[in-house]
Design a protein around this motif. Structure first.
Motif, PDB file in Angstrom:
ATOM      1  N   ALA A 182     -42.741 -17.038   5.341  1.00  9.00           N
ATOM      2  CA  ALA A 182     -41.379 -16.728   6.825  1.00  9.00           C
ATOM      3  C   ALA A 182     -41.934 -16.887   7.961  1.00  9.00           C
ATOM      4  O   ALA A 182     -42.843 -17.323   8.594  1.00  9.00           O
ATOM      5  CB  ALA A 182     -41.250 -15.009   5.854  1.00  9.00           C
ATOM      6  N   HIS A 183     -40.669 -17.784   8.137  1.00  4.26           N
ATOM      7  CA  HIS A 183     -40.640 -17.511   9.865  1.00  4.26           C
ATOM      8  C   HIS A 183     -40.981 -16.810  11.298  1.00  4.26           C
ATOM      9  O   HIS A 183     -41.680 -16.584  11.683  1.00  4.26           O
ATOM     10  CB  HIS A 183     -39.149 -17.848  10.601  1.00  4.26           C
ATOM     11  CG  HIS A 183     -39.179 -19.253  12.003  1.00  4.26           C
ATOM     12  ND1 HIS A 183     -39.469 -20.168  12.173  1.00  4.26           N
ATOM     13  CD2 HIS A 183     -38.541 -18.173  13.052  1.00  4.26           C
ATOM     14  CE1 HIS A 183     -39.377 -20.056  13.920  1.00  4.26           C
ATOM     15  NE2 HIS A 183     -38.341 -18.801  13.954  1.00  4.26           N
ATOM     16  N   ALA A 184     -40.898 -15.031  10.149  1.00  8.31           N
ATOM     17  CA  ALA A 184     -41.544 -14.595  10.805  1.00  8.31           C
ATOM     18  C   ALA A 184     -41.307 -12.856   9.986  1.00  8.31           C
ATOM     19  O   ALA A 184     -40.411 -12.851   8.596  1.00  8.31           O
ATOM     20  CB  ALA A 184     -40.193 -14.111  12.219  1.00  8.31           C
ATOM     21  N   SER A 185     -41.809 -11.911  10.054  1.00  8.71           N
ATOM     22  CA  SER A 185     -42.228 -10.851   8.710  1.00  8.71           C
ATOM     23  C   SER A 185     -42.238  -9.346   9.580  1.00  8.71           C
ATOM     24  O   SER A 185     -42.242  -9.520  10.862  1.00  8.71           O
ATOM     25  CB  SER A 185     -43.469 -11.535   7.799  1.00  8.71           C
ATOM     26  OG  SER A 185     -44.309 -11.482   8.937  1.00  8.71           O
ATOM     27  N   LEU A 186     -41.718  -8.266   8.732  1.00  2.00           N
ATOM     28  CA  LEU A 186     -42.264  -7.533   9.379  1.00  2.00           C
ATOM     29  C   LEU A 186     -42.480  -6.583   7.461  1.00  2.00           C
ATOM     30  O   LEU A 186     -41.512  -7.124   6.895  1.00  2.00           O
ATOM     31  CB  LEU A 186     -41.044  -6.692   9.677  1.00  2.00           C
ATOM     32  CG  LEU A 186     -40.451  -5.543  10.181  1.00  2.00           C
ATOM     33  CD1 LEU A 186     -40.900  -5.832  11.547  1.00  2.00           C
ATOM     34  CD2 LEU A 186     -38.859  -5.205  10.770  1.00  2.00           C
ATOM     35  N   SER A 187     -43.238  -5.604   7.623  1.00  3.12           N
ATOM     36  CA  SER A 187     -43.729  -4.573   6.911  1.00  3.12           C
ATOM     37  C   SER A 187     -43.290  -3.320   7.403  1.00  3.12           C
ATOM     38  O   SER A 187     -44.347  -2.379   8.213  1.00  3.12           O
ATOM     39  CB  SER A 187     -44.752  -4.817   6.344  1.00  3.12           C
ATOM     40  OG  SER A 187     -44.884  -5.559   5.942  1.00  3.12           O
TER      41      SER A 187
END
Length: 774
Positions: free
Chosen positions: A657-662
């Motif tokens: 993805a262009h940016a990611s978060l978890s």
């Protein structure tokens, strides 16, 4: 039956939660966590849980002082890391340290000293040493320069003036040689690779300034510019240290998470002895014991036992999977009700985790091709700086000025355009913004992600463990309180993941004495002559009730209860939505962003969650490669996708993805792939990172535009010969101060949103972003 099988049969028969205190004690192999120094002293590090204030430091250090053979115990409050050193020749008792800390009220786990970030630590230390040297030299050389100016340089005797210049040279030349190494090495590496990096104009400016200063001093000229060169290095090194700090900000936190999760396995050796060893020491062919409630540490094949596995972290599937002898199991699956003996089957590099990491690596390589702001600025800045200096030199030579005057003006152009402000413009904002996000429950792994967060127009959510909480809960209310209380007391004797949905209804009562676990089926107990059962529909003879419950709640699983003589009851259980999920999804849609769900779970479960959140765009049953394909298709359409996920199957998508978060409860490989991690039970951090990204990018652009405007004004003055190298260095320093002060505005992100902790409202972050169009 051999002794090994006897031991296995014993352990498997006594693996329930209620009998945890009666298990045979295991010999813990701590050798991998110890390191020995040249003086013979043994050292170990511990990740400590529960450290809240500076007072905890003295409590821990004093509490360990009396342990036999202990030489020192020092707690690093910033990363909650405890370093313990034993005297030379003393036996290193890690278990004694853990027990002592537990007695003081702190949980601790040994931290493996063989960490992969030694090179990064060494680089950070080198930059800090270089910064200290440059700072010391700048201060002293500047004092000498001020003394010359205060003494009125025209009134000083040439001998005194030259003496001051030579003293400056003695300080500045070795200091610049040492402190400038990070830039010199970067410039030469770039030249060897056939490209000119930002380090090249820095190196050229420093070297020419020092060379000109030496020539000026040798010729007896009234001016020297040693102070400009070392001051330039000092400000540039501040930017480098800030950038390095940004890269390391959450590394210690992520490492502590891994240590606090006690990544170990119970090894069964040839003699049937059980030993607890680090997961990294497992090899193909060895046998391990996986108890109820533990995660499978590596891919393998079940040899003994039967159980239900929760593979939601691995595949996204919420329904439990039954396994028995001969079935394949994968690392990360959570064992349910029965003890399993697993033979490790995969050779290094052939596990499911390795396949996922391969996909993730390819995705990261594709994403790394995109240029960040600093790269774009460098591509424009470097040729312009060289062209300006070259034109200044050529122009003055053409005008009839001598080589000395022309070169002096060219050096002034190089100094005044030296990218101190540009070098600070990005990392200063990143560090300040990362601090603001930390207060909102977000841990930034990659500072460059702030730029990508600012560009997001599409958010793809995983379902299991992301939109929902990882802990299951009852899907409906209204159950008979008496029946629910009985089922809850039985659930206290089970380590099956779904049983945790019932334990809250026990209302302080304890488990039933004599409760026994039937491996892979459930828990039974005899209470006042009545047989009680809790577990699978087959175990409780409740197939019809389970079918009806699943029809009413297609996104749920069931756990059944039966009291002898009464009708069975099926409790639908599912992972509850995060409390603020509807508000956060609505805020994202209100901002004009597209929201979709990409899940590996079954269609009925995903459809139910999507309906509750009002998300029309969803897909189910996706493999890791499927998720990558969906994201890449969106990006080919020009979309900028933020992936939010937590499972092993989400890691490649997070990287693509262009940016990611978890969430911090995510699988380790997903944490490594994500640009940021968020704490708490809410989704408001998703709004916080998008708002912080827009704010940070705006400040970065302001800093870059200021740097450009500064050069537009300063370069003509330097090229016209109106700025000496010293004045150019002062102007350059002033520009660095301005961009640093502007970066501090990134702290004004508002208070931490309540939903990132326990509350159920999106908080101020939602209000900030609801009206912000991407």
């Amino acid at each position: 039956m051999c002794c090994t099988d006897t031991a296995l049969a014993y352990v498997e028969a006594h693996a329930s939660w209620s009998e945890a205190n009666t298990r045979p004690s295991l010999a813990r192999d701590y050798a991998a966590f110890l390191s020995r120094g040249a003086d013979g002293a043994t050292r170990a590090e511990f990740a400590v849980e529960g450290v809240r204030c500076a007072g905890c430091m003295s409590t821990i250090e004093r509490g360990l002082a009396d342990l036999p053979g202990l030489a020192a115990a020092r707690l690093n409050f910033s990363d909650r890391r405890l370093a313990v050193t034993w005297k030379p020749g003393a036996e290193a008792e890690i278990g004694a340290v853990i027990a002592a800390l537990k007695g003081l009220g702190f949980e601790a786990h040994p931290f493996n000293p063989a960490r992969p970030n030694d090179a990064e630590t060494a680089e950070t230390q080198r930059l800090i040493r270089a910064l200290a040297v440059a700072g010391f030299a700048s201060m002293n050389v500047m004092l000498l320069a001020i003394s010359v100016w205060a003494g009125n340089i025209s009134d000083m005797t040439p001998e005194n003036r030259d003496l001051f210049h030579w003293i400056q040279a003695v300080i500045a030349l070795p200091a610049a040689a040492y402190a400038g190494r990070p830039f010199y090495e970067g410039a030469f590496r770039g030249l060897r690779a056939g490209r000119v990096t930002m380090d090249f104009p820095i190196t050229l400016g420093v070297v020419l300034t020092l060379a000109m200063s030496v020539i000026e001093t040798l010729s007896g000229a009234p001016h020297a510019y040693f102070d400009g060169a070392v001051m330039l290095l000092f400000f540039l090194l501040i930017g480098r240290v800030l950038d390095q700090a940004m890269r390391r900000r959450t590394r210690a936190f992520a490492e502590n998470l891994a240590a606090l999760r006690a990544e170990s396995a119970t090894l069964v050796d040839a003699a049937g002895t059980l030993r607890e060893v680090p997961v990294a020491e497992l090899a193909p062919g060895v046998r391990i014991l996986v108890r109820p409630g533990e995660r499978v540490p590596a891919d393998g094949v079940v040899e003994h036992g039967a159980s239900d596995l929760d593979q939601s972290l691995v595949t996204g599937e919420t329904a439990a999977v039954s396994v028995r002898g001969g079935d394949r199991v994968f690392a990360g699956a959570l064992n349910g009700s029965g003890a399993l003996t697993v033979r490790i089957a995969t050779a290094p590099g052939a596990s499911l985790l390795d396949e996922v990491e391969g996909l993730m690596r390819r995705a990261l390589e594709a994403r790394s091709r995109s240029l960040v702001l600093a790269d774009k600025a460098t591509r424009l800045y470097v040729p312009l700086v060289h062209a300006a200096a070259a034109l200044t030199l050529a122009g003055w030579l053409a005008a009839g000025a001598g080589w000395h005057a022309a070169l002096l003006d060219a050096v002034a152009v190089l100094i005044v355009t030296c990218p101190c402000a540009l070098g600070l413009a990005i990392p200063a904002v990143q560090v300040v913004a990362a601090g603001a996000l930390f207060r909102e429950g977000v841990l930034l792994n990659d500072g460059t992600a702030l730029e990508r967060f600012a560009e997001i127009d599409t958010i793809a959510f995983d379902k299991t463990g992301t939109l929902t909480l990882p802990i299951p809960a009852l899907a409906e209310a209204g159950h008979d309180p008496r029946v629910l209380a009985l089922a809850a007391r039985l659930a206290l004797s089970s380590r099956h993941p779904m049983a945790t949905a019932l334990v809250g209804a026990a209302e302080g009562a304890g488990p039933f004495p004599g409760a026994q676990e039937a491996a892979g089926l459930g828990v039974r107990a005899l209470v006042d002559g009545v047989a009680l059962r809790l577990g699978s529909p087959r175990f409780c003879e409740a197939e019809a009730e389970a079918t009806a419950a699943l029809a009413a709640h297609p996104d749920a699983s069931v756990i059944c209860f039966r009291a002898e003589g009464d009708a069975p009851v099926a409790f639908p259980v599912r992972q509850a939505l995060r409390a603020d999920a509807p508000e956060v999804i609505e805020a994202l849609r209100a901002s004009g962003r597209r929201v979709l769900i990409l899940s590996g779970d079954r269609a009925s479960a995903v459809e139910a969650v999507a309906a509750r959140l009002g998300v029309a765009d969803w897909e189910a049953g996706l493999t890791p490669s499927d998720k990558i394909a969906r994201i890449e298709a969106l990006q080919r359409q020009g979309r900028r996708v933020l992936m939010v996920g937590d499972g092993l199957n989400d890691a490649p998508a997070l990287a693509a993805a262009h940016a990611s978060l978890s969430p911090v409860s995510a699988a380790h490989v997903s944490q490594a792939a994500a640009d940021a991690l968020f704490l708490g039970r809410g989704l408001a951090p998703v709004l916080a990172v998008l708002a912080a990204g827009r704010r940070a990018r705006r400040l970065m652009m302001q800093n870059l535009w200021f740097s450009a405007a500064y050069n537009v004004v300063a370069v003509p003055l330097a090229a016209a010969g109106l700025l000496t190298p010293l004045i150019a260095a002062l102007a350059m320093s002033g520009s660095s101060v301005v961009v640093t002060l502007n970066a501090l505005r990134a702290r004004s992100g508002g208070p931490r949103p309540a939903a990132s902790g326990e509350a159920g409202t999106p908080g101020p972050a939602a209000a900030r972003i609801a009206g912000a169009r991407p």
